[in-house]
Design a protein around this motif. Structure first.
Motif, short mmCIF file in Angstrom:
data_model
loop_
_atom_site.label_atom_id
_atom_site.label_comp_id
_atom_site.label_asym_id
_atom_site.label_seq_id
_atom_site.Cartn_x
_atom_site.Cartn_y
_atom_site.Cartn_z
N TRP A 129 0.81 -1.22 0.00
CA TRP A 129 0.00 0.00 0.00
C TRP A 129 0.84 1.26 0.00
CZ3 TRP A 129 1.11 2.60 4.41
CH2 TRP A 129 1.30 1.90 5.61
N TYR A 130 2.05 1.21 0.55
CA TYR A 130 2.92 2.39 0.50
C TYR A 130 3.36 2.65 -0.94
CZ TYR A 130 6.68 5.68 1.29
OH TYR A 130 7.48 6.79 1.24
N ASN A 131 3.75 1.60 -1.64
CA ASN A 131 4.28 1.74 -2.99
C ASN A 131 3.24 2.29 -3.96
OD1 ASN A 131 6.66 1.32 -4.63
ND2 ASN A 131 5.52 -0.28 -5.69
N SER A 132 2.00 1.86 -3.81
CA SER A 132 0.97 2.27 -4.76
C SER A 132 0.21 3.52 -4.31
CB SER A 132 -0.02 1.13 -5.00
OG SER A 132 -0.65 0.74 -3.79
N ALA A 133 -0.33 3.49 -3.08
CA ALA A 133 -1.24 4.55 -2.64
C ALA A 133 -0.53 5.80 -2.16
CB ALA A 133 -2.15 4.02 -1.53
N ILE A 134 0.68 5.67 -1.62
CA ILE A 134 1.39 6.84 -1.12
C ILE A 134 2.46 7.30 -2.10
CG2 ILE A 134 2.90 7.71 0.72
CD1 ILE A 134 1.40 5.97 2.69
N TRP A 135 3.34 6.39 -2.51
CA TRP A 135 4.43 6.75 -3.41
C TRP A 135 3.93 6.93 -4.85
CZ3 TRP A 135 9.59 3.51 -3.74
CH2 TRP A 135 10.55 4.25 -4.42
N GLY A 136 2.96 6.14 -5.23
CA GLY A 136 2.39 6.25 -6.57
C GLY A 136 3.20 5.58 -7.66
N GLN A 137 3.93 4.53 -7.31
CA GLN A 137 4.72 3.80 -8.30
C GLN A 137 3.85 2.80 -9.08
OE1 GLN A 137 8.26 4.34 -8.89
NE2 GLN A 137 7.47 6.14 -7.85
N THR A 138 4.34 2.37 -10.23
CA THR A 138 3.57 1.48 -11.10
C THR A 138 3.98 0.01 -10.98
OG1 THR A 138 5.13 1.87 -12.93
CG2 THR A 138 3.22 3.32 -12.79
N ASP A 139 4.82 -0.32 -10.01
CA ASP A 139 5.34 -1.69 -9.91
C ASP A 139 4.23 -2.73 -9.77
OD1 ASP A 139 8.44 -1.24 -9.54
OD2 ASP A 139 7.44 0.24 -8.28
N SER A 140 3.18 -2.41 -9.03
CA SER A 140 2.13 -3.40 -8.84
C SER A 140 1.42 -3.71 -10.16
CB SER A 140 1.12 -2.93 -7.79
OG SER A 140 0.55 -1.69 -8.16
N LEU A 141 1.32 -2.72 -11.04
CA LEU A 141 0.70 -2.95 -12.35
C LEU A 141 1.56 -3.89 -13.18
CD1 LEU A 141 -1.57 -2.28 -14.32
CD2 LEU A 141 -0.28 -0.26 -15.01
N VAL A 142 2.86 -3.64 -13.18
CA VAL A 142 3.81 -4.50 -13.90
C VAL A 142 3.75 -5.92 -13.35
CG1 VAL A 142 6.25 -4.88 -14.42
CG2 VAL A 142 5.33 -2.56 -14.39
N ASN A 143 3.75 -6.04 -12.02
CA ASN A 143 3.74 -7.35 -11.39
C ASN A 143 2.41 -8.07 -11.55
OD1 ASN A 143 6.38 -6.97 -10.51
ND2 ASN A 143 5.74 -6.05 -8.59
N PHE A 144 1.31 -7.32 -11.56
CA PHE A 144 0.00 -7.94 -11.80
C PHE A 144 -0.02 -8.62 -13.16
CE2 PHE A 144 -4.07 -7.29 -14.03
CZ PHE A 144 -4.83 -8.26 -13.38
N LEU A 145 0.44 -7.92 -14.20
CA LEU A 145 0.46 -8.51 -15.54
C LEU A 145 1.40 -9.70 -15.60
CD1 LEU A 145 0.51 -5.16 -17.54
CD2 LEU A 145 -1.39 -6.78 -17.44
N GLY A 146 2.55 -9.58 -14.92
CA GLY A 146 3.50 -10.69 -14.91
C GLY A 146 2.98 -11.92 -14.19
N LEU A 147 2.33 -11.70 -13.05
CA LEU A 147 1.78 -12.83 -12.29
C LEU A 147 0.58 -13.46 -13.01
CD1 LEU A 147 2.02 -11.46 -8.66
CD2 LEU A 147 3.28 -13.38 -9.62
N ALA A 148 -0.21 -12.62 -13.68
CA ALA A 148 -1.29 -13.18 -14.49
C ALA A 148 -0.72 -14.07 -15.58
CB ALA A 148 -2.12 -12.04 -15.10
N ALA A 149 0.40 -13.63 -16.17
CA ALA A 149 1.07 -14.44 -17.19
C ALA A 149 1.51 -15.78 -16.62
CB ALA A 149 2.26 -13.68 -17.76
N VAL A 150 2.08 -15.76 -15.41
CA VAL A 150 2.54 -17.01 -14.77
C VAL A 150 1.35 -17.93 -14.50
CG1 VAL A 150 3.56 -17.98 -12.68
CG2 VAL A 150 4.59 -15.98 -13.77
N LEU A 151 0.23 -17.36 -14.06
CA LEU A 151 -0.95 -18.17 -13.79
C LEU A 151 -1.43 -18.85 -15.07
CD1 LEU A 151 -2.81 -18.89 -11.39
CD2 LEU A 151 -4.32 -17.05 -12.14
N PHE A 152 -1.42 -18.11 -16.18
CA PHE A 152 -1.82 -18.71 -17.45
C PHE A 152 -0.81 -19.76 -17.90
CE2 PHE A 152 -4.24 -14.62 -18.12
CZ PHE A 152 -5.49 -15.22 -18.07
N LEU A 153 0.46 -19.53 -17.61
CA LEU A 153 1.49 -20.52 -17.97
C LEU A 153 1.27 -21.82 -17.20
CD1 LEU A 153 4.13 -21.17 -19.49
CD2 LEU A 153 5.36 -20.23 -17.53
N LEU A 154 0.96 -21.70 -15.91
CA LEU A 154 0.71 -22.90 -15.10
C LEU A 154 -0.50 -23.67 -15.61
CD1 LEU A 154 1.33 -21.44 -11.53
CD2 LEU A 154 2.81 -23.00 -12.80
#
Length: 201
Positions: free
Chosen positions: A152-177
């Motif tokens: 929550w610090y990274n997204s809601a306070i700092w405003g970084q986009t890492d969670s968006l990048v990681n969401f797409l990457g983890l969704a990719a891994v889920l589809f790979l599995l």
């Protein structure tokens, strides 16, 4: 053990509301870059965008989809701005202070919102993964993610986009599995086009 739909939904609602309450706690300097890139992408156009000059903060150093997202934020902000002024001028019961709120803080809200939604998306992916064979861990592990201070610090306070990048990457891994290779390729490519953080994999 089956997870109660109420507990599942409740955790996500609380996590979302909690993040919304933190959006205006701070305005990190990085947001100035993101907002200015989006504004200039709309004003100057996308052709030759990276070769442009006279950047108010710093030259763009993020991949194309990130710039497009910030441009979309600017377009939405301007549309709401125009609509609120029209409503204010044509409807006597319109809540006029909204205009001052939107002009001062609306863009911060919009530029942080994608990462906040991605936080929830990652929580959903975690829940889906564990609800297969290890159902008893699904809600506890998801809750740990949703309320982890790093997230929550990274997204809601700092405003970084890492969670968006990681969401797409983890969704990719889920589809790979699940051996859905086309969707894996699409989501992993989208992740890299937002930011190359996961390219090491």
């Amino acid at each position: 053990a089956e997870v109660s739909p109420g507990n599942f939904l409740g955790s996500f609602i609380i996590a979302f509301a909690f993040r919304l309450s933190l959006i205006f706690v701070a305005h990190h300097g990085d947001l100035n870059n993101n907002i200015s890139w989006g504004t200039l992408a709309v004003e100057r156009g996308l052709s030759g965008f990276y070769e442009g000059k006279d950047w108010p903060y710093s030259a763009p150093n993020q991949p194309p989809l990130t710039i497009l997202m910030f441009a979309g934020v600017r377009i939405i902000w301007q549309a709401v701005e125009n609509a609120s002024w029209w409503l204010n001028n044509n409807l006597t019961f319109f809540y006029s202070p909204f205009i001052w709120f939107w002009e001062g803080k609306g863009v911060d809200f919009l530029v942080k919102l994608p990462a906040i939604l991605a936080d929830l998306g990652i929580g959903f992916i975690i829940f889906k993964y564990f609800s297969g064979k290890k159902k008893k861990f699904a809600l506890p592990v998801t809750t740990i993610w949703l309320f982890n201070p790093i997230t929550w610090y990274n997204s809601a306070i700092w405003g970084q986009t890492d969670s968006l990048v990681n969401f797409l990457g983890l969704a990719a891994v889920l589809f790979l599995l699940r051996k859905r290779l086309r969707l894996f390729a699409i989501f992993f490519s989208l992740s890299l086009l937002f930011k190359g953080s996961l390219s090491i994999f």
